[in-house]
Design a protein around this motif. Structure first.
Motif, PDB file in Angstrom:
ATOM      1  N   THR A  41      50.574 -20.369 -11.578  1.00  0.00           N
ATOM      2  CA  THR A  41      50.723 -21.197 -12.777  1.00  0.00           C
ATOM      3  C   THR A  41      51.049 -22.626 -12.354  1.00  0.00           C
ATOM      4  N   ILE A  42      50.406 -23.586 -12.993  1.00  0.00           N
ATOM      5  CA  ILE A  42      50.672 -24.998 -12.687  1.00  0.00           C
ATOM      6  C   ILE A  42      50.715 -25.825 -13.977  1.00  0.00           C
ATOM      7  N   ASN A  43      51.412 -26.948 -13.876  1.00  0.00           N
ATOM      8  CA  ASN A  43      51.288 -27.953 -14.938  1.00  0.00           C
ATOM      9  C   ASN A  43      50.973 -29.323 -14.336  1.00  0.00           C
ATOM     10  N   SER A  44      50.619 -29.340 -13.048  1.00  0.00           N
ATOM     11  CA  SER A  44      50.305 -30.609 -12.368  1.00  0.00           C
ATOM     12  C   SER A  44      48.836 -30.993 -12.532  1.00  0.00           C
ATOM     13  N   SER A  58      48.394 -30.141  -7.856  1.00  0.00           N
ATOM     14  CA  SER A  58      49.370 -30.390  -6.802  1.00  0.00           C
ATOM     15  C   SER A  58      50.142 -29.090  -6.562  1.00  0.00           C
ATOM     16  N   THR A  60      52.662 -26.494  -4.022  1.00  0.00           N
ATOM     17  CA  THR A  60      53.639 -26.385  -2.943  1.00  0.00           C
ATOM     18  C   THR A  60      52.933 -25.905  -1.678  1.00  0.00           C
ATOM     19  N   THR A  63      52.282 -21.920  -0.058  1.00  0.00           N
ATOM     20  CA  THR A  63      52.169 -20.813  -1.007  1.00  0.00           C
ATOM     21  C   THR A  63      50.849 -20.085  -0.738  1.00  0.00           C
ATOM     22  N   ARG A  64      50.787 -18.839  -1.204  1.00  0.00           N
ATOM     23  CA  ARG A  64      49.550 -18.060  -1.000  1.00  0.00           C
ATOM     24  C   ARG A  64      48.367 -18.787  -1.623  1.00  0.00           C
ATOM     25  N   ALA A  92      53.640 -17.247 -12.325  1.00  0.00           N
ATOM     26  CA  ALA A  92      54.721 -18.103 -11.818  1.00  0.00           C
ATOM     27  C   ALA A  92      55.791 -17.276 -11.134  1.00  0.00           C
ATOM     28  N   ARG A  94      57.147 -14.966  -8.173  1.00  0.00           N
ATOM     29  CA  ARG A  94      56.813 -14.769  -6.760  1.00  0.00           C
ATOM     30  C   ARG A  94      56.524 -13.309  -6.443  1.00  0.00           C
ATOM     31  N   ARG A  98      49.062 -10.338  -8.609  1.00  0.00           N
ATOM     32  CA  ARG A  98      49.087 -11.024  -9.903  1.00  0.00           C
ATOM     33  C   ARG A  98      47.933 -10.679 -10.823  1.00  0.00           C
TER      34      ARG A  98
END
Ligand SMILES: Cc1cc2nc3c(=O)[nH]c(=O)nc-3n(C[C@H](O)[C@H](O)[C@H](O)COP(=O)(O)O)c2cc1C
Length: 174
Positions: A41-44, A58, A60, A63-64, A92, A94, A98
């Motif tokens: 999940t992203i909001n970037s 964007s 991290t 991360t996988r 979101a 970990r 998923r």
């Protein structure tokens, strides 16, 4: 009301302040080096250019999902609708598989995307830039489709919904 004094940012202040910036919510997906689908999940998500069509995400580093984008050089984006909070939470959290039990389909290039999302975009990694603990991926959009509906929103650590204030539409709609 008197404004708060300016202060040097720490992690908590940065999170709190940027949490006041309401965003949509998307899931970025890619297939990793062993052929497994990965996603988070992203909001970037940001639209960068419309000619050519380029967006950025964007992630991290380490991360996988970012490892999968690095390996594949491609990624897909599913912009979530307001009824897809459960998907946003699952992608979101970990660990775990998923995609189990999540309705998804494949783009022409074989990347899983979330079924019933408002938008699906299939992108080629055009450039990356490392900054802080994140890697920015600029993706040139090869394929794109959308459907009508209300987007899932994120504000102050909570999910919500856009409310139309009823004023005139912005004329330039870029
Ligand atoms: C609404 C929301 C937005 C997020 N946006 C991002 C983002 O833009 N980039 C990022 O790296 N993580 C973001 N996260 C956190 C990741 O979804 C989360 O850390 C995820 O578990 C990372 O995947 P991993 O298990 O592969 O490490 C966001 C989480 C939420 C709930």
């Amino acid at each position: 009301m008197k404004a708060a004094p300016f202060a040097s940012p720490d992690t908590a202040a940065m999170r709190r302040c940027m949490g006041r910036f309401t965003t949509g919510v998307a899931v970025v997906t890619a297939v990793d080096a062993s052929g497994e689908p990965q996603g988070m999940t992203i909001n970037s998500l940001t639209s960068i250019s419309v000619d050519p069509c380029v967006l950025l995400v964007s992630l991290t580093v380490g991360t996988r999902t970012s490892n999968a984008l690095d390996a594949a050089g491609r990624f897909a984006v599913s912009i979530l609708g307001v009824r897809q909070e459960a998907v946003a939470r699952r992608f979101a959290t970990r660990g775990g598989a998923r995609f189990d039990g999540v309705d998804h389909e494949l783009t022409d290039s074989g990347i899983p995307v979330i079924q019933d999302a408002l938008v699906h975009a299939d992108c080629r990694v055009e450039q990356t830039a490392d900054i802080g603990d994140h890697r920015i991926y600029f993706g040139e959009v090869d394929c794109l489709r959308d459907r009508a509906g209300t987007g899932l929103a994120f504000h102050g650590g909570r999910f919500g919904e856009f409310r139309d204030l009823g004023s005139a539409e912005i004329p330039w709609w870029y």
